[in-house]
Motif scaffolding. Structure first.
Motif, PDB file in Angstrom:
ATOM      1  N   TYR A  73       0.809  -1.239  -0.130  1.00  0.00           N
ATOM      2  CA  TYR A  73       0.095  -0.087   0.080  1.00  0.00           C
ATOM      3  C   TYR A  73       0.761   1.312   0.048  1.00  0.00           C
ATOM      4  CZ  TYR A  73      -4.242  -2.910   1.065  1.00  0.00           C
ATOM      5  OH  TYR A  73      -5.076  -3.789   1.123  1.00  0.00           O
ATOM      6  N   THR A  74       1.874   1.280   0.676  1.00  0.00           N
ATOM      7  CA  THR A  74       3.000   2.521   0.723  1.00  0.00           C
ATOM      8  C   THR A  74       3.480   2.918  -0.675  1.00  0.00           C
ATOM      9  OG1 THR A  74       3.419   1.776   3.031  1.00  0.00           O
ATOM     10  CG2 THR A  74       4.640   3.469   1.891  1.00  0.00           C
ATOM     11  N   LEU A  75       3.742   1.738  -1.121  1.00  0.00           N
ATOM     12  CA  LEU A  75       4.247   1.719  -2.762  1.00  0.00           C
ATOM     13  C   LEU A  75       3.112   2.232  -3.544  1.00  0.00           C
ATOM     14  CD1 LEU A  75       6.545  -1.430  -2.648  1.00  0.00           C
ATOM     15  CD2 LEU A  75       7.406   1.038  -2.569  1.00  0.00           C
ATOM     16  N   ALA A  76       2.117   1.671  -3.355  1.00  0.00           N
ATOM     17  CA  ALA A  76       0.955   2.018  -4.574  1.00  0.00           C
ATOM     18  C   ALA A  76       0.447   3.380  -4.360  1.00  0.00           C
ATOM     19  CB  ALA A  76       0.051   0.958  -4.350  1.00  0.00           C
ATOM     20  N   ASN A  77       0.663   3.922  -3.167  1.00  0.00           N
ATOM     21  CA  ASN A  77       0.007   5.401  -2.824  1.00  0.00           C
ATOM     22  C   ASN A  77       1.001   6.569  -3.076  1.00  0.00           C
ATOM     23  OD1 ASN A  77       1.502   5.591  -0.488  1.00  0.00           O
ATOM     24  ND2 ASN A  77      -0.142   5.080   0.887  1.00  0.00           N
ATOM     25  N   GLY A  78       2.195   5.986  -3.312  1.00  0.00           N
ATOM     26  CA  GLY A  78       3.382   6.960  -3.862  1.00  0.00           C
ATOM     27  C   GLY A  78       4.012   7.693  -2.659  1.00  0.00           C
ATOM     28  N   THR A  79       3.930   7.076  -1.432  1.00  0.00           N
ATOM     29  CA  THR A  79       4.434   7.992  -0.180  1.00  0.00           C
ATOM     30  C   THR A  79       5.663   7.111   0.221  1.00  0.00           C
ATOM     31  OG1 THR A  79       3.262   6.640   1.179  1.00  0.00           O
ATOM     32  CG2 THR A  79       2.275   8.497   0.464  1.00  0.00           C
ATOM     33  N   ALA A  80       6.246   5.944  -0.657  1.00  0.00           N
ATOM     34  CA  ALA A  80       7.323   5.207  -0.081  1.00  0.00           C
ATOM     35  C   ALA A  80       8.771   6.088   0.181  1.00  0.00           C
ATOM     36  CB  ALA A  80       7.698   4.017  -1.192  1.00  0.00           C
ATOM     37  N   ASP A  81       8.812   7.007  -0.794  1.00  0.00           N
ATOM     38  CA  ASP A  81      10.093   7.866  -0.591  1.00  0.00           C
ATOM     39  C   ASP A  81       9.972   9.052   0.486  1.00  0.00           C
ATOM     40  OD1 ASP A  81      11.549   6.548  -2.381  1.00  0.00           O
ATOM     41  OD2 ASP A  81      10.741   7.465  -4.145  1.00  0.00           O
ATOM     42  N   THR A  82       8.888   9.236   1.041  1.00  0.00           N
ATOM     43  CA  THR A  82       8.747  10.333   2.054  1.00  0.00           C
ATOM     44  C   THR A  82       9.270   9.718   3.428  1.00  0.00           C
ATOM     45  OG1 THR A  82       6.218   9.548   2.742  1.00  0.00           O
ATOM     46  CG2 THR A  82       6.686  11.143   0.724  1.00  0.00           C
ATOM     47  N   PRO A  83       9.418  10.586   4.224  1.00  0.00           N
ATOM     48  CA  PRO A  83       9.965  10.144   5.582  1.00  0.00           C
ATOM     49  C   PRO A  83       8.954   9.242   6.217  1.00  0.00           C
ATOM     50  CG  PRO A  83      10.317  12.446   5.135  1.00  0.00           C
ATOM     51  CD  PRO A  83       9.693  12.160   4.152  1.00  0.00           C
ATOM     52  N   GLU A  84       7.754   9.781   6.093  1.00  0.00           N
ATOM     53  CA  GLU A  84       6.699   8.752   6.762  1.00  0.00           C
ATOM     54  C   GLU A  84       6.441   7.355   5.939  1.00  0.00           C
ATOM     55  OE1 GLU A  84       6.184  12.028   5.723  1.00  0.00           O
ATOM     56  OE2 GLU A  84       5.579  12.927   7.415  1.00  0.00           O
ATOM     57  N   GLY A  85       6.608   7.406   4.758  1.00  0.00           N
ATOM     58  CA  GLY A  85       6.538   6.303   3.963  1.00  0.00           C
ATOM     59  C   GLY A  85       7.792   5.145   4.322  1.00  0.00           C
TER      60      GLY A  85
END
Length: 219
Positions: free
Chosen positions: A122-134
């Motif tokens: 889900y984190t990869l799919a929603n595009g947040t994997a490269d954020t600190p939270e992701g």
């Protein structure tokens, strides 16, 4: 006839893969998740998990669901186990001990691996994997996965498959949950026997056919 409700982009992928392996004739009703539609209640909306017609089958409004005569099952792992027992041939359990081992591995992967592995997907799919939270979500999920993946690694270092030394429904049930963690290749690289095993599973023609059908569906 066995009837399976659900689209390929769902946990219906598990019984659909198994049905492909067994060559079982079945009716497929492609029910889509309501949350994927702009208005699931619109007059022209496709059959979905909020449709009255599907809720009459599964009041929980979840896919997959399966009917086989008078039998109704609404959990993907129960569906695959039923198909394997009744139509699976060598893909089903050959003894009571194999049945128990298959149930054990299926419950193990559902409780120990699926949820944190889905957090990665889900984190990869929603595009947040490269954020600190992701990155934090993925790191925490990976840490949760290391212990159960080590358990699989230990088993697969000395066995080619999950149960009985041959490919069975247990491999499908486990592989389809481990698949969610494949978006974290460096994590799987820590467990080479697991990585090699899932790649063998996914090289099978029935998986390839299921995956092609999944990719052909709208995302």
């Amino acid at each position: 006839m066995l009837t399976l409700y659900g689209v390929y982009r769902s946990r219906a992928s598990r019984p659909l893969w198994l049905l492909g392996e067994t060559g079982t004739a079945f009716a497929h009703v492609p029910v889509i998740q309501a949350y994927r539609l702009p208005d699931a209640t619109a007059a022209d909306a496709p059959l979905n998990t909020a449709s009255a017609g599907f809720l009459a089958v599964n009041p929980m409004g979840q896919i997959p669901a399966m009917t086989d005569g008078d039998l109704l099952l609404t959990e993907s792992l129960a569906i695959t186990l039923h198909i394997a027992r009744t139509r699976g041939g060598a893909l089903g359990p050959a003894s009571e001990a194999e049945l128990s081992q298959t149930e054990n591995w299926s419950l193990f992967v559902a409780t120990a691996i699926e949820t944190p592995a889905l957090e990665i997907t889900y984190t990869l799919a929603n595009g947040t994997a490269d954020t600190p939270e992701g990155r934090s979500v993925i790191a925490i999920a990976a840490e949760k996965l290391r212990r159960p993946l080590k358990r699989l690694q230990t088993h697969l270092e000395t066995a080619p498959c999950m149960v009985g030394g041959r490919f069975t429904v247990a491999d499908i049930n486990v592989a389809e949950c481990v698949r969610y963690a494949q978006g974290h290749p460096s994590l799987l690289a820590e467990f080479p026997a697991v990585k090699a095993w899932i790649e063998r599973c996914q090289s099978r023609p029935a998986f390839q056919a299921m995956w092609a059908a999944r990719m052909a569906e709208p995302a």
